[in-house]
Design a protein around this motif. Sequence first.
Motif, PDB file in Angstrom:
ATOM      1  N   ARG A   1      -3.433   7.416 -14.054  1.00  0.00           N
ATOM      2  CA  ARG A   1      -4.195   6.524 -13.178  1.00  0.00           C
ATOM      3  C   ARG A   1      -3.320   5.978 -12.047  1.00  0.00           C
ATOM      4  NH1 ARG A   1      -6.868   1.892 -16.285  1.00  0.00           N
ATOM      5  NH2 ARG A   1      -7.778   1.500 -14.246  1.00  0.00           N
ATOM      6  N   ALA A   2      -2.108   5.577 -12.386  1.00  0.00           N
ATOM      7  CA  ALA A   2      -1.229   4.938 -11.400  1.00  0.00           C
ATOM      8  C   ALA A   2      -0.852   5.882 -10.264  1.00  0.00           C
ATOM      9  CB  ALA A   2       0.027   4.411 -12.086  1.00  0.00           C
ATOM     10  N   PHE A   3      -0.701   7.177 -10.563  1.00  0.00           N
ATOM     11  CA  PHE A   3      -0.190   8.119  -9.563  1.00  0.00           C
ATOM     12  C   PHE A   3      -1.231   9.116  -9.056  1.00  0.00           C
ATOM     13  CE2 PHE A   3       3.710   6.462 -11.238  1.00  0.00           C
ATOM     14  CZ  PHE A   3       4.541   6.425 -10.122  1.00  0.00           C
ATOM     15  N   MET A   4      -2.480   8.944  -9.426  1.00  0.00           N
ATOM     16  CA  MET A   4      -3.499   9.915  -9.021  1.00  0.00           C
ATOM     17  C   MET A   4      -3.584  10.067  -7.500  1.00  0.00           C
ATOM     18  SD  MET A   4      -5.668  12.209  -9.903  1.00  0.00           S
ATOM     19  CE  MET A   4      -5.698  11.955 -11.672  1.00  0.00           C
TER      20      MET A   4
ATOM     21  N   PRO B   1       1.264   9.900  -2.788  1.00  0.00           N
ATOM     22  CA  PRO B   1       1.503  10.997  -1.839  1.00  0.00           C
ATOM     23  C   PRO B   1       2.170  12.229  -2.464  1.00  0.00           C
ATOM     24  CG  PRO B   1       2.178   8.904  -0.873  1.00  0.00           C
ATOM     25  CD  PRO B   1       1.815   8.624  -2.305  1.00  0.00           C
ATOM     26  N   VAL B   2       3.101  12.023  -3.382  1.00  0.00           N
ATOM     27  CA  VAL B   2       3.789  13.165  -3.996  1.00  0.00           C
ATOM     28  C   VAL B   2       2.847  13.912  -4.930  1.00  0.00           C
ATOM     29  CG1 VAL B   2       5.715  13.890  -5.456  1.00  0.00           C
ATOM     30  CG2 VAL B   2       6.066  12.142  -3.692  1.00  0.00           C
ATOM     31  N   SER B   3       2.107  13.196  -5.767  1.00  0.00           N
ATOM     32  CA  SER B   3       1.143  13.862  -6.654  1.00  0.00           C
ATOM     33  C   SER B   3       0.094  14.620  -5.846  1.00  0.00           C
ATOM     34  CB  SER B   3       0.458  12.838  -7.557  1.00  0.00           C
ATOM     35  OG  SER B   3       1.350  12.334  -8.517  1.00  0.00           O
ATOM     36  N   SER B   4      -0.338  14.033  -4.741  1.00  0.00           N
ATOM     37  CA  SER B   4      -1.328  14.697  -3.891  1.00  0.00           C
ATOM     38  C   SER B   4      -0.750  15.945  -3.239  1.00  0.00           C
ATOM     39  CB  SER B   4      -1.839  13.729  -2.823  1.00  0.00           C
ATOM     40  OG  SER B   4      -2.500  12.645  -3.430  1.00  0.00           O
TER      41      SER B   4
ATOM     42  N   SER C   1       6.731   6.331  -1.854  1.00  0.00           N
ATOM     43  CA  SER C   1       5.863   5.861  -0.778  1.00  0.00           C
ATOM     44  C   SER C   1       6.580   4.754  -0.011  1.00  0.00           C
ATOM     45  CB  SER C   1       4.539   5.326  -1.340  1.00  0.00           C
ATOM     46  OG  SER C   1       4.748   4.110  -2.043  1.00  0.00           O
ATOM     47  N   GLU C   2       6.119   4.491   1.193  1.00  0.00           N
ATOM     48  CA  GLU C   2       6.686   3.393   1.991  1.00  0.00           C
ATOM     49  C   GLU C   2       6.495   2.057   1.270  1.00  0.00           C
ATOM     50  OE1 GLU C   2       8.434   3.273   4.703  1.00  0.00           O
ATOM     51  OE2 GLU C   2       8.163   5.206   5.692  1.00  0.00           O
ATOM     52  N   ARG C   3       5.342   1.892   0.635  1.00  0.00           N
ATOM     53  CA  ARG C   3       5.065   0.644  -0.073  1.00  0.00           C
ATOM     54  C   ARG C   3       6.081   0.416  -1.197  1.00  0.00           C
ATOM     55  NH1 ARG C   3      -0.510  -1.009  -3.250  1.00  0.00           N
ATOM     56  NH2 ARG C   3       0.266  -3.003  -4.011  1.00  0.00           N
ATOM     57  N   SER C   4       6.310   1.450  -2.012  1.00  0.00           N
ATOM     58  CA  SER C   4       7.266   1.271  -3.112  1.00  0.00           C
ATOM     59  C   SER C   4       8.689   1.108  -2.586  1.00  0.00           C
ATOM     60  CB  SER C   4       7.173   2.429  -4.114  1.00  0.00           C
ATOM     61  OG  SER C   4       7.557   3.657  -3.539  1.00  0.00           O
ATOM     62  N   ARG C   5       9.001   1.778  -1.490  1.00  0.00           N
ATOM     63  CA  ARG C   5      10.335   1.615  -0.904  1.00  0.00           C
ATOM     64  C   ARG C   5      10.578   0.147  -0.538  1.00  0.00           C
ATOM     65  NH1 ARG C   5      12.870   4.607   4.517  1.00  0.00           N
ATOM     66  NH2 ARG C   5      14.678   3.254   4.627  1.00  0.00           N
ATOM     67  N   GLY C   6       9.582  -0.509   0.034  1.00  0.00           N
ATOM     68  CA  GLY C   6       9.708  -1.917   0.389  1.00  0.00           C
ATOM     69  C   GLY C   6       9.941  -2.799  -0.828  1.00  0.00           C
ATOM     70  N   LEU C   7       9.235  -2.521  -1.918  1.00  0.00           N
ATOM     71  CA  LEU C   7       9.435  -3.276  -3.153  1.00  0.00           C
ATOM     72  C   LEU C   7      10.881  -3.131  -3.629  1.00  0.00           C
ATOM     73  CD1 LEU C   7       8.639  -4.690  -5.883  1.00  0.00           C
ATOM     74  CD2 LEU C   7       8.027  -2.408  -6.691  1.00  0.00           C
ATOM     75  N   TYR C   8      11.363  -1.908  -3.651  1.00  0.00           N
ATOM     76  CA  TYR C   8      12.713  -1.672  -4.163  1.00  0.00           C
ATOM     77  C   TYR C   8      13.770  -2.302  -3.265  1.00  0.00           C
ATOM     78  CZ  TYR C   8      10.104   1.657  -7.000  1.00  0.00           C
ATOM     79  OH  TYR C   8       9.190   2.238  -7.840  1.00  0.00           O
ATOM     80  N   GLU C   9      13.535  -2.303  -1.964  1.00  0.00           N
ATOM     81  CA  GLU C   9      14.483  -2.962  -1.062  1.00  0.00           C
ATOM     82  C   GLU C   9      14.570  -4.461  -1.363  1.00  0.00           C
ATOM     83  OE1 GLU C   9      12.920  -1.718   2.726  1.00  0.00           O
ATOM     84  OE2 GLU C   9      14.270   0.023   2.811  1.00  0.00           O
TER      85      GLU C   9
ATOM     86  N   GLY D   1       5.103  18.329   3.474  1.00  0.00           N
ATOM     87  CA  GLY D   1       4.575  17.250   2.649  1.00  0.00           C
ATOM     88  C   GLY D   1       5.301  15.943   2.910  1.00  0.00           C
ATOM     89  N   PRO D   2       5.108  14.982   2.022  1.00  0.00           N
ATOM     90  CA  PRO D   2       5.686  13.650   2.219  1.00  0.00           C
ATOM     91  C   PRO D   2       7.188  13.616   1.934  1.00  0.00           C
ATOM     92  CG  PRO D   2       4.584  13.745   0.111  1.00  0.00           C
ATOM     93  CD  PRO D   2       4.308  15.059   0.795  1.00  0.00           C
ATOM     94  N   ARG D   3       7.779  12.495   2.290  1.00  0.00           N
ATOM     95  CA  ARG D   3       9.183  12.240   1.985  1.00  0.00           C
ATOM     96  C   ARG D   3       9.281  11.404   0.720  1.00  0.00           C
ATOM     97  NH1 ARG D   3      10.298  10.814   7.850  1.00  0.00           N
ATOM     98  NH2 ARG D   3      11.399  12.636   8.615  1.00  0.00           N
TER      99      ARG D   3
END
Length: 196
Positions: free
Chosen positions: A22-25, A28-31, A160-168, A184-186
């Motif tokens: 559910r979390a990764f459906m 961007p990478v799963s897609s 994702s950009e969103r998760s990158r911001g959290l980790y920063e 594909g995505p980065r």
Amino acid sequence: MGVPIRQAGEADREVLVQLLDRAFMQDPVSSWVFPDESHRRQVHGAFLGVFIDVALAEGRVDLAEDHAAMALWLDVPAGAPEEDGTPARMREAADPDNERAELVGRLTGELHPHDRAHAYLLMIGVIPERQGEGLGTELIAPVLERCDREGVPAYLEASSERSRGLYERLGFVFTGTAVQLPRGPRMWPMWREPRG
């Protein structure tokens, strides 16, 4: 927030697979790995189940008591890694004819640092309706506190950009070389030095 968290075991495997699925459906990478959404819905859980099996066997899985979030951690020793068959297992378990199911693991593996022992956040997932509530931070914080006490760095790949911001915000820094999935995505490898 004080989210109750426990360490998951083999008996939790199906709950863990459903949660990550559910979390990764829509990630961007799963897609990218499974571009056809109907096909993704059929094989995505088997693909992510390999990550869960690795963490249950070789690391730890932290699970929110309400099953809304989880984190998969591995302790990675310093030195050259052993030959890792995980990318091939991901492909075989989910979609043997899909090279992307293996390629994502090989490309991230090529950039994974091995000069120092570190805690590796293999994956963290929060169900969609609970994202943005701070559950990810609640799951990560105890491990980062342990890393700080023991002087151990931590590593992950943001998908994702969103998760990158959290980790920063948690002290992770982009290593400088992104994983570029073909057409594909980065993904952003990120490193965190222990604090204190």
